[in-house]
Design a protein around this motif. Structure first.
Motif, PDB file in Angstrom:
ATOM      1  N   MET A   1       0.761  -1.146   0.018  1.00 34.30           N
ATOM      2  CA  MET A   1      -0.151  -0.037   0.257  1.00 34.30           C
ATOM      3  C   MET A   1       0.844   1.124  -0.024  1.00 34.30           C
ATOM      4  N   VAL A   2       1.986   1.216   0.877  1.00 33.52           N
ATOM      5  CA  VAL A   2       2.862   2.603   0.867  1.00 33.52           C
ATOM      6  C   VAL A   2       3.482   2.466  -0.827  1.00 33.52           C
ATOM      7  N   ALA A   3       3.976   1.569  -1.119  1.00 33.94           N
ATOM      8  CA  ALA A   3       4.571   1.577  -2.520  1.00 33.94           C
ATOM      9  C   ALA A   3       3.580   2.091  -3.672  1.00 33.94           C
ATOM     10  N   ASN A   4       2.350   1.451  -3.575  1.00 32.34           N
ATOM     11  CA  ASN A   4       1.431   2.000  -4.632  1.00 32.34           C
ATOM     12  C   ASN A   4       1.086   3.533  -4.270  1.00 32.34           C
ATOM     13  N   SER A   5       1.041   3.981  -3.042  1.00 29.08           N
ATOM     14  CA  SER A   5       0.769   5.218  -2.897  1.00 29.08           C
ATOM     15  C   SER A   5       1.981   6.362  -3.537  1.00 29.08           C
ATOM     16  N   ALA A   6       3.525   5.700  -3.148  1.00 31.31           N
ATOM     17  CA  ALA A   6       4.353   6.384  -3.675  1.00 31.31           C
ATOM     18  C   ALA A   6       4.250   6.620  -5.177  1.00 31.31           C
ATOM     19  N   ARG A   7       3.929   5.531  -5.791  1.00 31.20           N
ATOM     20  CA  ARG A   7       3.950   5.544  -7.334  1.00 31.20           C
ATOM     21  C   ARG A   7       2.972   6.411  -7.806  1.00 31.20           C
ATOM     22  N   SER A   8       1.884   6.532  -7.035  1.00 29.25           N
ATOM     23  CA  SER A   8       0.768   7.370  -7.674  1.00 29.25           C
ATOM     24  C   SER A   8       1.050   8.917  -7.285  1.00 29.25           C
ATOM     25  N   GLY A   9       1.782   9.244  -6.431  1.00 31.39           N
ATOM     26  CA  GLY A   9       2.149  10.671  -6.017  1.00 31.39           C
ATOM     27  C   GLY A   9       1.393  11.092  -4.846  1.00 31.39           C
ATOM     28  N   LYS A  10       0.573  10.246  -4.390  1.00 35.95           N
ATOM     29  CA  LYS A  10      -0.438  10.754  -3.268  1.00 35.95           C
ATOM     30  C   LYS A  10       0.201  11.208  -2.005  1.00 35.95           C
ATOM     31  N   GLY A  11       1.486  10.667  -1.775  1.00 39.40           N
ATOM     32  CA  GLY A  11       2.070  10.975  -0.443  1.00 39.40           C
ATOM     33  C   GLY A  11       1.586  10.652   0.754  1.00 39.40           C
ATOM     34  N   THR A  12       0.247   9.990   1.013  1.00 41.40           N
ATOM     35  CA  THR A  12      -0.530   9.706   1.983  1.00 41.40           C
ATOM     36  C   THR A  12      -1.112   8.365   2.034  1.00 41.40           C
ATOM     37  N   VAL A  13      -1.283   7.491   3.009  1.00 40.39           N
ATOM     38  CA  VAL A  13      -1.600   6.293   2.828  1.00 40.39           C
ATOM     39  C   VAL A  13      -2.233   6.020   4.304  1.00 40.39           C
ATOM     40  N   THR A  14      -3.267   5.419   4.435  1.00 39.12           N
ATOM     41  CA  THR A  14      -3.939   4.705   5.693  1.00 39.12           C
ATOM     42  C   THR A  14      -4.206   3.282   5.633  1.00 39.12           C
ATOM     43  N   PHE A  15      -3.825   2.571   6.504  1.00 31.24           N
ATOM     44  CA  PHE A  15      -4.308   1.262   6.602  1.00 31.24           C
ATOM     45  C   PHE A  15      -4.444   0.692   8.235  1.00 31.24           C
TER      46      PHE A  15
END
Length: 207
Positions: free
Chosen positions: A54-68
């Motif tokens: 989930m962190v890697a996907n957030s980094a690739r999308s450029g969102k910069g924030t993820v919650t799990f």
């Protein structure tokens, strides 16, 4: 969620640079035991791959924030279930907010580990039995038993007992099927079904 979140500043490689008092309280560690340690070492091994993805996907999308939502290992051997929010992903320093959802005692965790071991024992016995010649009736019994036990395995993996009525139904199904199979399947295989009503109820009630 219980109260204010714990705050952690993480380096790019997930080394914990600073931690606050709340975070220390959640995990039961002293500050100097956490600083310099990678957070991945504290996240339950069953959740690491999911969280990293989930962190890697957030980094690739450029969102910069993820919650799990994930489990974390406490110093005393117990587990806590937390909501983890990671900000500034990909930056030199990231901010991590840890919200406590619920906790699980060391004793409860032991019960779940034992149940998991028994599920694995059954799976090995099932594979061994299916490598032999079985009648249609025997195959149907094994398949039915597998469905119930694998349902219990999903409970273990998700670390949640779910609705009490559903759990009771699974326990009753397991014992009904086991009794029906007494004269149809090898005792060696049936002995792997060491899921007693008392034990299972203890596991699920501990939630």
């Amino acid at each position: 969620m219980e109260g204010e979140p714990g705050n952690v500043v993480l380096a790019f490689d997930w080394t914990q640079l600073t931690v606050d008092e709340k975070y220390c309280q959640i995990l039961g560690y002293e500050e100097d035991e956490l600083v310099g340690r990678k957070m991945w070492d504290l996240i339950h091994i069953a959740d690491v791959e999911k969280c990293q993805s989930m962190v890697a996907n957030s980094a690739r999308s450029g969102k910069g924030t993820v919650t799990f939502t994930n489990k974390m290992n406490c110093k005393d051997g117990s587990l806590v279930i937390v909501s983890t929010e990671v900000r500034n992903i990909g930056k030199k320093e990231m901010i991590c907010l840890i919200h406590l959802i619920s906790s699980e005692s060391k004793e409860t965790r032991h019960l779940w580990n034992v149940l998991n071991d028994r599920v694995e024992e059954f799976k090995r016995a099932s594979r061994e039995l299916k490598s032999t010649r079985l009648s249609k009736h025997q195959k149907e019994l094994v398949h039915a038993l597998e469905n119930v036990v694998y349902s219990m395995e999903r409970i273990v993996m998700n670390n949640t007992a779910g609705p009490r009525s559903s759990v009771s139904k699974q326990i009753n199904s397991l014992h009904t099927l086991s009794n029906n199979a007494l004269f149809s399947l090898p005792m060696r295989f049936l002995s792997s079904l060491s899921f007693s009503n008392i034990f299972l109820n203890q596991v699920f009630q501990s939630k």
